[in-house]
Scaffold this active site. Structure first.
Site, short mmCIF file in Angstrom:
data_model
loop_
_atom_site.label_atom_id
_atom_site.label_comp_id
_atom_site.label_asym_id
_atom_site.label_seq_id
_atom_site.Cartn_x
_atom_site.Cartn_y
_atom_site.Cartn_z
N ARG A 1 1.51 -1.25 20.67
CA ARG A 1 2.72 -1.82 21.24
C ARG A 1 3.95 -0.99 20.87
NH1 ARG A 1 4.08 -7.67 18.83
NH2 ARG A 1 4.09 -6.37 16.96
N LYS B 1 0.81 -1.22 0.00
CA LYS B 1 0.00 0.00 0.00
C LYS B 1 0.84 1.28 0.00
CE LYS B 1 -4.21 -1.86 2.13
NZ LYS B 1 -5.21 -1.67 3.18
P1 NDP Z 1 -0.28 -3.82 9.99
O1 NDP Z 1 0.68 -4.94 9.90
O2 NDP Z 1 -0.01 -2.53 9.33
O3 NDP Z 1 -0.53 -3.50 11.58
C1 NDP Z 1 -0.72 -4.54 12.51
C2 NDP Z 1 -1.07 -3.93 13.87
O4 NDP Z 1 -1.28 -5.02 14.79
C3 NDP Z 1 0.02 -3.05 14.47
O5 NDP Z 1 -0.56 -2.04 15.25
C4 NDP Z 1 0.77 -4.07 15.36
O6 NDP Z 1 1.46 -3.47 16.44
C5 NDP Z 1 -0.39 -4.87 15.91
N1 NDP Z 1 0.06 -6.17 16.38
C6 NDP Z 1 0.42 -7.24 15.63
N2 NDP Z 1 0.80 -8.26 16.42
C7 NDP Z 1 0.71 -7.82 17.71
C8 NDP Z 1 0.96 -8.41 18.99
N3 NDP Z 1 1.39 -9.66 19.10
N4 NDP Z 1 0.72 -7.67 20.08
C9 NDP Z 1 0.27 -6.39 19.98
N5 NDP Z 1 0.02 -5.78 18.81
C10 NDP Z 1 0.22 -6.48 17.68
O7 NDP Z 1 -1.67 -4.43 9.51
P2 NDP Z 1 -2.98 -3.65 9.04
O8 NDP Z 1 -3.11 -2.43 9.90
O9 NDP Z 1 -2.98 -3.47 7.58
O10 NDP Z 1 -4.12 -4.71 9.38
C11 NDP Z 1 -4.52 -4.97 10.71
C12 NDP Z 1 -5.71 -5.89 10.69
O11 NDP Z 1 -6.82 -5.27 10.04
C13 NDP Z 1 -5.45 -7.19 9.92
O12 NDP Z 1 -5.89 -8.25 10.74
C14 NDP Z 1 -6.32 -7.10 8.70
O13 NDP Z 1 -6.85 -8.36 8.36
C15 NDP Z 1 -7.42 -6.16 9.13
N6 NDP Z 1 -7.92 -5.34 7.99
C16 NDP Z 1 -9.25 -5.34 7.73
C17 NDP Z 1 -9.75 -4.57 6.71
C18 NDP Z 1 -11.22 -4.60 6.40
O14 NDP Z 1 -11.61 -4.07 5.34
N7 NDP Z 1 -12.06 -5.15 7.24
C19 NDP Z 1 -8.90 -3.70 5.88
C20 NDP Z 1 -7.50 -3.77 6.26
C21 NDP Z 1 -7.04 -4.57 7.28
P3 NDP Z 1 2.97 -2.96 16.27
O15 NDP Z 1 2.88 -1.64 15.59
O16 NDP Z 1 3.45 -2.88 17.67
O17 NDP Z 1 3.69 -4.01 15.46
#
Ligand code: NDP
Length: 279
Positions: free
Chosen positions: A159, A72
């Site tokens: 986090r 993206k």
């Molecule tokens: P990113 O990889 O950009 O972000 C992931 C987020 O999850 C970060 O804030 C990360 O924290 C956090 N995270 C991951 N693992 C952990 C953990 N073990 N403990 C704490 N925090 C954690 O992904 P996206 O933002 O693109 O997507 C996030 C979710 O949204 C996905 O599950 C995706 O499927 C869903 N989604 C749904 C959409 C819809 O249309 N319904 C559209 C886009 C996404 P940190 O920054 O600390 O790593």
């Protein structure tokens, strides 16, 4: 050269086999008697710039594409022009090809807004403060949507600190640590899980016993099985929502542009059941 005179769009990402976008677009094409095709393309990070160069040179019939993880930001950097929304969110999920130029937009915020507006419990609740867990790409669309709906107080918990600081700079949100969550939740009418916690059945670190009465719980993850966040929320009697409608609504803008539809495509339980049965 093949003789193709119908529009072709698609979704690019890696991995991409799990994507429901081809099913969604073909469902709408069939329901609306429109000609077109929608493909999923697995594109590696190293190949992404070549893909956009090829798209700009318009493979026969191609009219644009959706973009998902991890491309993206690369999409934002490769587009010839951007919508104000894509600039604000800082990522592109929808590209339309016009005169060999790539126009980038971001429809995640639109999808999130439309999804909230179609949720009766949300319409019935009084907008106050929103708390978001997660600060990744999807959280940026969620914040954009909440601000467009008039939320003045948005608290984001994550986090990793530097992503929070970027959100504070770009959107003016309040940032906080998980230990401070209670005081903000007491003021909030909605708690959104925008982390990827739950995709593989992980718990979100929330004490459900301490959540204020009547708060709405929204997970933007979707699938046939509810995430632990939604499952526990329901057990504790809270109104819940998953991310399926956000996903469906974010696809509408691209669909209408690419396949020349003046009408909105149908969004109903038949479609939701169909998509979940394929998940
Ligand atoms: P990113 O990889 O950009 O972000 C992931 C987020 O999850 C970060 O804030 C990360 O924290 C956090 N995270 C991951 N693992 C952990 C953990 N073990 N403990 C704490 N925090 C954690 O992904 P996206 O933002 O693109 O997507 C996030 C979710 O949204 C996905 O599950 C995706 O499927 C869903 N989604 C749904 C959409 C819809 O249309 N319904 C559209 C886009 C996404 P940190 O920054 O600390 O790593």
């Amino acid at each position: 050269m093949p003789d193709i005179n119908y529009p072709i769009a698609g979704v690019i990402g890696q991995p991409i086999t799990h994507s429901l976008s081809p099913l969604l677009h073909h469902y709408w094409l069939a329901k609306m008697n429109l000609f077109g095709r929608y493909e999923a393309r697995d594109i590696a990070v190293d190949d992404i710039n070549f893909f956009f160069d090829d798209l700009r040179q318009a493979e026969v019939g191609w009219v644009g594409c959706n973009v998902t993880l991890p491309h993206k930001i690369a999409a934002l950097e490769n587009c010839d022009s951007l919508s104000p929304t894509a600039k604000k969110i800082g990522a592109v999920n929808t590209i339309t090809l016009r005169d060999k130029k790539l126009y980038g937009d971001n429809t995640d915020g639109f999808g999130f807004i439309k999804n909230l507006e179609s949720w009766q419990d949300f319409r019935d609740s009084k907008k106050s403060c929103a708390v978001i867990l997660g600060a990744g790409g999807a959280a940026r669309g969620v914040i954009y949507g909440l601000q467009a709906l008039g939320y003045q107080h948005i608290v984001v918990i994550n986090r990793t600190l530097d992503k929070l600081q970027n959100l504070q700079k770009d959107f003016g949100v309040i940032i906080a640590g998980i230990n401070d969550i209670k005081k903000y939740l007491d003021e909030a009418n909605i708690l959104v899980n925008a982390t990827s916690l739950g995709l593989a059945g992980e718990d979100v670190p929330i004490d459900f016993k301490k959540l204020p009465k009547g708060i709405l719980l929204h997970d933007i993850i979707y699938g046939a099985t509810p995430t632990p966040f939604l499952k526990k929320g329901r057990q504790f009697g809270f109104a819940t929502r998953d991310g399926l409608d956000m996903f469906i609504y974010q696809a509408v803008i691209g669909f209408k542009q690419w396949f020349h539809s003046d009408k909105n495509p149908p969004i109903d339980d038949e479609l939701r059941q169909y998509l979940l049965s394929c998940r």
